[in-house]
Design an enzyme around this catalytic site. Structure first.
Site, PDB file in Angstrom:
ATOM      1  N   LYS B  50       1.146  -1.704  -0.143  1.00 15.34           N
ATOM      2  CA  LYS B  50      -0.180  -0.212   0.257  1.00 15.34           C
ATOM      3  C   LYS B  50       0.974   0.953  -0.329  1.00 15.34           C
ATOM      4  CE  LYS B  50      -4.321  -2.052   1.319  1.00 15.34           C
ATOM      5  NZ  LYS B  50      -5.959  -1.701   1.774  1.00 15.34           N
ATOM      6  N   SER B  75      -8.318  -0.068   7.923  1.00 14.15           N
ATOM      7  CA  SER B  75      -8.644  -1.123   9.371  1.00 14.15           C
ATOM      8  C   SER B  75      -6.811  -0.510   9.825  1.00 14.15           C
ATOM      9  CB  SER B  75      -8.681  -1.587   8.756  1.00 14.15           C
ATOM     10  OG  SER B  75      -8.138  -2.243   8.137  1.00 14.15           O
TER      11      SER B  75
END
Lengths: 311, 311
Positions: B50, B75
């Site tokens: 990411k 999250s």
């Protein structure tokens, strides 16, 4: 043990082993205040540097010895290493393992086709059983650490590390039977540039530390450490090399071993066994000594029982 | 989304990310009956792919947007990624995290200097809080998966994998919000050689599988999976790319996820999070489809709470 022997050994085993990567971690460097280079033998075949020594020892068998196989006693990684090396080279391997050996290592030996003999978890029982098998089968006994060909093979990890990073100021490895550090110290002597060699050892099995300072091979009264690969003691071949070429031995607590292991797992995302974490724990214990230095660390292996972790 | 955009994206972010290694495992290949190539984004900065998308999105901010910072809800991994990318690029990061987020990921965000806002663990609460912050601060909202610049950034891992192994017949990634698989599918389309793209998804959160077959974005009634990174649903940008460029989605059980995760840990000695294991689990579930094929697998990340392991 001249330089040419090390060069020949590396050339001999190179086709059978991985040239493992050297990894770094910005966050661990910050924590250590040093520049650390981890030689990742946890990525070696069967998950530990011991494949190097086992492969070399088997390749050095005579034509008469080879068909009769090899025998050893080992709590784990050398057992797997000899089994895998023997399987690849078409040689029988008889493996004496103490009943206390981690399940994952017993399974590994099975996977690699070694014939397992379980014995009591004492050095005496292990030696007696290996001796019996050698006599019955004619198999050549190979000591996990004290065999000269094994020592030379183990030194090849440090050779590669120094080829990749010739300017290391320190090389730190764990000490169990002494095969890894003896081989590494020879490599640092012949291939390093004033590279100091330091051993890491648990306080709980500090036989090498005491031997280093008393001048004779000491043993342990208890072996109550999480570093299951470091419970053995030095031998007639490893000890003189360590006396000559190793600069110091740093002892670490069980808490320091677990913390170093967790740090490597969390920060580097690699699985290392407690014995390997001992080397990083030693560096973290003495920040002044290693401050801003380039330090090579041999991550000796990654065979861990995932059902029995310390965190 | 033409090929040039992907090339430009990779060039733009390359100075800020690691080119992660591709690893293989003889033993896992044996078990899978296929040739697997693992792109190890667990070794990416902050431990997950990411960072690629977050870095690209921040680099694409306008001069007016940049001083006002960025905000997201996540999250876990995207929260860390945006925090680290923002920190490196000198931008403020506001991070909304559900109270259910793994502790290790909350700690990661803190380490990387992100400003944390804890909210209820529902999509509605997360969105409302991020919206409030965006209005108050003027920060640019960045969606963890549905942002086009994020999708392009995530695709660069597959670009590198295909550069290293141009003849992959399959590329398998996990599916959560769909950013990774959408980017990977674009990469496979433009850089692959008839490379089929397959998603792996837990049965417990099979919204993408159902969306893929119904033709509209479906959601999950419960999110009872160990793969904490895959609880989100597809978006308006990821879904059309998936419909066009992804060939199939394979669902796996929780047991299969844990078994695949354990296999990777034990055999490859690397730490991967449950969401990453979903991709290998998908391959192991359909041995006939992948038999003897060259299969690329994106190991999405390695951020695991070591105090809370499933084995």
């Amino acid at each position: 043990m001249d330089k040419q022997k090390l060069i020949d050994t590396h050339k001999r085993i190179a086709p059978y082993i991985h040239r493992t990567p050297v990894m770094t971690s910005r966050l661990i460097n910050q924590e250590a205040g040093a520049e650390l280079y981890f030689k990742c033998e946890n990525f070696q075949g069967m998950g530990a540097y011991k494949l190097r020594g086992a492969t070399n020892a088997i390749l050095q068998l005579s034509d008469a010895q080879r068909p009769k196989g090899v025998v050893t006693h080992s709590s784990g990684n050398f057992a797997q290493a000899l089994s895998l090396a023997a399987q690849r080279l078409g040689v029988d391997a008889h493996i004496v393992m103490p009943s206390s050996a981690p399940k994952v290592k017993v399974e590994g030996v099975k996977t690699y086709g070694g014939k397992i003999y379980i014995c009591d978890p004492t050095l005496e029982a292990r030696e007696a059983e290996a001796d019996r098998i050698a006599k019955e089968t004619g198999a050549t006994f190979m000591h996990p650490s004290n065999d000269l060909e094994v020592i030379l093979g183990q030194g090849t990890a440090a050779i590669e590390l120094l080829q990749d990073h010739p300017d290391l100021e320190f090389l730190v490895t764990p000490i169990g039977g002494g095969g890894l550090i003896a081989g590494s110290a020879l490599a640092a002597h012949y291939f390093g540039n004033n590279c100091q060699v330091i051993g890491g050892e648990p306080f709980e099995v500090d036989d090498a530390y005491r031997s280093f300072h008393s001048g004779k091979i000491e043993s342990n009264e208890t072996t109550n450490t999480i570093a299951d690969g470091l419970k053995t003691i030095l031998g007639s071949n490893t000890f003189p090399i360590i006396q000559k070429y190793v600069q110091d031995i740093i002892r670490v607590t069980e808490e320091e071993i677990v913390a170093a292991m967790k740090l490597i797992w969390e920060r580097m995302k690699i699985i290392v066994e407690p014995s390997s974490a001992v080397a990083l724990a030693a560096v973290l214990r003495e920040p002044l000594r290693f401050r801003k230095k380039k330090v090579g660390i041999v991550i000796s292996g990654g065979n861990v029982d995932l059902g029995n972790l310390p965190f």
